[in-house]
Write a protein that holds these residues in place. Structure first.
Motif, mmCIF file in Angstrom:
data_model
loop_
_atom_site.group_PDB
_atom_site.id
_atom_site.type_symbol
_atom_site.label_atom_id
_atom_site.label_comp_id
_atom_site.label_asym_id
_atom_site.label_seq_id
_atom_site.Cartn_x
_atom_site.Cartn_y
_atom_site.Cartn_z
ATOM 1 N N LYS A 311 0.842 -1.203 0.000
ATOM 2 C CA LYS A 311 0.000 0.000 0.000
ATOM 3 C C LYS A 311 0.875 1.251 0.000
ATOM 4 C CE LYS A 311 -3.827 2.194 2.484
ATOM 5 N NZ LYS A 311 -4.774 2.081 3.627
ATOM 6 N N GLU A 312 1.958 1.218 0.755
ATOM 7 C CA GLU A 312 2.888 2.355 0.780
ATOM 8 C C GLU A 312 3.502 2.611 -0.595
ATOM 9 O OE1 GLU A 312 4.224 1.460 5.422
ATOM 10 O OE2 GLU A 312 5.634 1.161 3.775
ATOM 11 N N LEU A 313 3.688 1.540 -1.352
ATOM 12 C CA LEU A 313 4.244 1.675 -2.702
ATOM 13 C C LEU A 313 3.181 2.019 -3.735
ATOM 14 C CD1 LEU A 313 6.716 -1.378 -2.776
ATOM 15 C CD2 LEU A 313 7.270 1.028 -2.371
ATOM 16 N N GLY A 314 1.918 2.064 -3.312
ATOM 17 C CA GLY A 314 0.831 2.385 -4.228
ATOM 18 C C GLY A 314 0.301 1.195 -4.993
ATOM 19 N N LEU A 315 0.637 -0.010 -4.580
ATOM 20 C CA LEU A 315 0.241 -1.215 -5.315
ATOM 21 C C LEU A 315 -0.958 -1.912 -4.693
ATOM 22 C CD1 LEU A 315 3.806 -2.679 -6.015
ATOM 23 C CD2 LEU A 315 2.472 -1.035 -7.357
ATOM 24 N N MET A 316 -1.279 -1.584 -3.456
ATOM 25 C CA MET A 316 -2.476 -2.110 -2.798
ATOM 26 C C MET A 316 -3.208 -0.954 -2.123
ATOM 27 S SD MET A 316 -1.392 -5.859 -1.224
ATOM 28 C CE MET A 316 -3.117 -6.310 -0.943
ATOM 29 N N LYS A 317 -4.437 -1.219 -1.716
ATOM 30 C CA LYS A 317 -5.264 -0.214 -1.055
ATOM 31 C C LYS A 317 -6.141 -0.910 -0.027
ATOM 32 C CE LYS A 317 -8.433 -0.610 -4.982
ATOM 33 N NZ LYS A 317 -9.066 0.078 -6.122
ATOM 34 N N GLY A 318 -6.855 -0.121 0.754
ATOM 35 C CA GLY A 318 -7.731 -0.700 1.764
ATOM 36 C C GLY A 318 -6.968 -1.046 3.032
ATOM 37 N N ASP A 319 -7.637 -1.765 3.920
ATOM 38 C CA ASP A 319 -7.049 -2.122 5.205
ATOM 39 C C ASP A 319 -6.110 -3.320 5.041
ATOM 40 O OD1 ASP A 319 -7.530 -4.013 7.894
ATOM 41 O OD2 ASP A 319 -7.143 -1.890 8.285
ATOM 42 N N PRO A 320 -4.822 -3.190 5.420
ATOM 43 C CA PRO A 320 -3.875 -4.289 5.233
ATOM 44 C C PRO A 320 -4.280 -5.570 5.959
ATOM 45 C CG PRO A 320 -2.690 -2.245 5.634
ATOM 46 C CD PRO A 320 -4.137 -1.963 5.891
ATOM 47 N N ALA A 321 -4.825 -5.441 7.169
ATOM 48 C CA ALA A 321 -5.239 -6.632 7.911
ATOM 49 C C ALA A 321 -6.383 -7.345 7.198
ATOM 50 C CB ALA A 321 -5.636 -6.256 9.332
ATOM 51 N N PHE A 393 7.073 -10.609 -7.475
ATOM 52 C CA PHE A 393 6.298 -9.959 -8.524
ATOM 53 C C PHE A 393 6.259 -10.926 -9.702
ATOM 54 C CE2 PHE A 393 7.690 -6.656 -5.738
ATOM 55 C CZ PHE A 393 6.674 -5.709 -5.741
ATOM 56 N N ILE A 394 5.137 -11.625 -9.849
ATOM 57 C CA ILE A 394 4.998 -12.712 -10.811
ATOM 58 C C ILE A 394 4.047 -12.247 -11.921
ATOM 59 C CG2 ILE A 394 4.350 -15.135 -11.099
ATOM 60 C CD1 ILE A 394 4.756 -15.430 -8.025
ATOM 61 N N PRO A 395 4.590 -11.880 -13.079
ATOM 62 C CA PRO A 395 3.730 -11.310 -14.132
ATOM 63 C C PRO A 395 2.562 -12.210 -14.507
ATOM 64 C CG PRO A 395 6.038 -10.954 -14.656
ATOM 65 C CD PRO A 395 6.017 -11.861 -13.465
ATOM 66 N N ASP A 414 -3.686 -1.088 -12.032
ATOM 67 C CA ASP A 414 -3.188 -0.079 -12.965
ATOM 68 C C ASP A 414 -1.801 0.440 -12.592
ATOM 69 O OD1 ASP A 414 -4.361 1.076 -10.670
ATOM 70 O OD2 ASP A 414 -4.540 3.011 -11.685
ATOM 71 N N ARG A 415 -1.313 0.089 -11.387
ATOM 72 C CA ARG A 415 0.006 0.554 -10.928
ATOM 73 C C ARG A 415 1.071 -0.539 -11.013
ATOM 74 N NH1 ARG A 415 -0.623 4.894 -7.382
ATOM 75 N NH2 ARG A 415 1.654 5.070 -7.556
ATOM 76 N N LEU A 416 0.707 -1.742 -11.432
ATOM 77 C CA LEU A 416 1.638 -2.876 -11.373
ATOM 78 C C LEU A 416 2.639 -2.904 -12.528
ATOM 79 C CD1 LEU A 416 -0.735 -5.803 -10.292
ATOM 80 C CD2 LEU A 416 0.904 -4.549 -8.874
ATOM 81 N N GLY A 417 2.320 -2.246 -13.633
ATOM 82 C CA GLY A 417 3.155 -2.358 -14.833
ATOM 83 C C GLY A 417 4.638 -2.163 -14.609
ATOM 84 N N PRO A 418 5.065 -1.073 -13.953
ATOM 85 C CA PRO A 418 6.501 -0.837 -13.785
ATOM 86 C C PRO A 418 7.197 -1.856 -12.871
ATOM 87 C CG PRO A 418 5.244 1.203 -13.524
ATOM 88 C CD PRO A 418 4.264 0.082 -13.523
ATOM 89 N N TRP A 419 6.415 -2.680 -12.186
ATOM 90 C CA TRP A 419 6.994 -3.628 -11.231
ATOM 91 C C TRP A 419 7.087 -5.048 -11.791
ATOM 92 C CZ3 TRP A 419 8.807 -2.173 -6.420
ATOM 93 C CH2 TRP A 419 8.523 -0.857 -6.031
ATOM 94 N N ARG A 420 6.670 -5.276 -13.008
ATOM 95 C CA ARG A 420 6.594 -6.635 -13.535
ATOM 96 C C ARG A 420 7.963 -7.312 -13.618
ATOM 97 N NH1 ARG A 420 1.847 -8.034 -16.325
ATOM 98 N NH2 ARG A 420 3.035 -9.313 -17.804
ATOM 99 N N ASP A 421 9.019 -6.510 -13.732
ATOM 100 C CA ASP A 421 10.359 -7.089 -13.876
ATOM 101 C C ASP A 421 11.150 -7.085 -12.565
ATOM 102 O OD1 ASP A 421 10.770 -4.381 -13.609
ATOM 103 O OD2 ASP A 421 12.186 -4.209 -15.273
#
Length: 459
Positions: A311-321, A393-395, A414-421
């Motif tokens: 979530k801090e990296l912008g890849l998830m949202k909502g309550d972590p628990a 990070f498993i494409p 929509d934020r995962l693209g730059p992390w695929r590699d």
């Protein structure tokens, strides 16, 4: 140090008390041909046979006749045709005496002993054992898993799950040797070499003192492939190198460690951010290791911290628990937090994870992520286990979940693209649960913090 004769006698006595009655069958392992009969794989004795009978030799079987208080080892003495290849060996009777067995018989008598009896046997994991059980008991291979003795399995698990001080000393030797393997990798990994070069250095450390590998080494810059044994990549500046490797000493007890390190001198900023999130998840899990507390709680703690970091990296949202309990975390952490360790690196996995890692009456989840949790039960004194959260990070998994619309309330596709590699990373340590709490095993420190990783690479 090896296991004492008195310990083997005590283990068998406990098993007889726990079973109460019946004929217990133990099949030792035989040589297995690699590509023709005389060219065999490295021999490895069955771990349950080792635990109760301690004889590290091919071609043996044993029974414990609880009702008649008999313990018998079956095997054939070496012939001169054998001796010219093996050299002179102690007789089977002499070997059996070292583990407190006086009744030794030719293998041909085993069928007579079990004929017509109600025999407790374990689920086979080798083809030759399936054939052997068919010949001895008339149970066809397809029926053997269902007809394996659940009381026998549970009695063995109840002993082997609780390591005594003798075992802990042997496991700690294996953990220390495993740590030396990882320290060698830190010193070796650099741009311009090949994965196989690192694997060779690491495996030499295990073999030099007479040990062996506890499992096939994972040494790769493609850490998002969880069990990557290929050794096919060159190491380049900017890569993360993941090592999952452990030693099995002469005692056959295992160590199991993982490490992640930059191929160059330092992690990139993005890699360092993910590594720190991973460390937070690791120590969050360790904080939950308490006597009587389910290991699943530690898994959830690690998953929650990974979800918070994503979530801090912008890849998830909502309550972590909530993301952790729902299973959304598994996009980045698709495996379980850890597993039991002992004579097997995944201890007694051949007997069934539901008996080893789960409490009576607890049903193992079939949900992706949770279904890979091999250990979930409340922790008891003597349990030895791994803690190994990872971030991957498993494409292919990203594409599948996005196409299926899974966990859209938690995952920012929509934020995962730059992390695929990015690939993946993990660290792993081994612990024993004691009356005072979880104790880290090993007398040699494995690097964990970023600073410790950099220092280890410079040595």
């Amino acid at each position: 140090m090896q296991i004492s004769k008195e310990t083997y006698i005590r283990r068998r006595a406990q098993l007889k008390r726990d079973m109460g009655s019946g004929l217990l069958l133990f099949l030792g392992n035989d040589e297995a041909a690699m590509n023709y009969a005389d060219n065999t794989y490295r021999f490895r004795q069955d771990s349950t046979f080792l635990y109760f009978f301690g004889l590290d030799y091919a071609g043996l079987a044993a029974v414990i006749d609880v009702d008649n208080d008999r313990e018998i080892i079956f095997g054939n003495e070496l012939t001169i045709d054998d001796i010219v290849w093996t050299g002179t060996m102690p007789s089977l009777r002499e070997l059996a005496a070292t583990v407190g067995i006086a009744d030794v018989r030719p293998m041909s008598e085993l069928a007579t002993i079990v004929k017509g009896k109600s025999v407790h046997f374990l689920p086979p994991y080798r083809g030759d054992h399936r054939v052997w059980l068919w010949e001895l008991l008339g149970v066809e291979p397809a029926a053997q898993p269902a007809k394996a003795s659940v009381p026998f399995i549970k009695a063995i698990v109840s002993q082997r799950n609780h390591k005594d001080e003798e075992e802990l000393r042997l496991i700690e030797e294996s953990v220390d040797l495993s740590t030396q393997m990882h320290l060698a990798a830190y010193r070796t990994v650099r741009p311009g070499i090949h994965e196989s070069e690192v694997a060779a250095v690491v495996e030499q450390v295990a073999c030099r003192p007479g040990g062996a590998l506890a499992f096939p080494t994972i040494a790769t810059v493609q850490g998002q492939v969880l069990h990557n044994h290929g050794f096919i990549h060159d190491l380049k500046e900017g890569d993360i190198f993941l090592l999952d490797a452990g030693a099995e000493t002469r005692s056959h007890y295992a160590g199991d460690l993982s490490s992640s390190m930059p191929v160059g001198e330092r992690f990139t900023q993005r890699q360092a951010e993910v590594y720190e999130i991973h460390l937070r998840s690791f120590w969050a899990a360790v904080d939950k290791l308490q006597l009587g507390r389910p290991f699943r709680d530690a898994h959830i703690a690690a998953a929650t911290e990974i979800a918070r970091g994503m979530k801090e990296l912008g890849l998830m949202k909502g309550d972590p628990a909530e993301a952790a309990e729902a299973g959304a975390y598994a996009l980045f952490f698709p495996c379980g937090l850890g597993h039991m360790v002992g004579l097997d690196v995944h201890d007694m996995e051949n007997l069934g994870e539901q008996y080893v890692g789960y409490a009576e009456g607890t049903v193992k989840s079939t949900q992706f992520g949770f279904k890979s949790l091999r250990l979930a039960r409340p922790l008891e004194p003597g349990f030895v286990f791994t803690v190994e959260p990872g971030i991957y990070f498993i494409p292919e998994l990203m594409d599948k979940w996005q196409a299926e619309g899974q966990f859209r309330d938690f995952i920012c596709y929509d934020r995962l693209g730059p992390w695929r590699d990015f690939t993946g990373l993990r660290n792993e340590l081994n612990y024993v649960m004691t009356e005072q709490g979880a104790r880290l095993l090993g007398t040699i420190k494995k690097p964990m913090t970023i600073e410790e990783v950099y220092e280890a690479k410079m040595q």
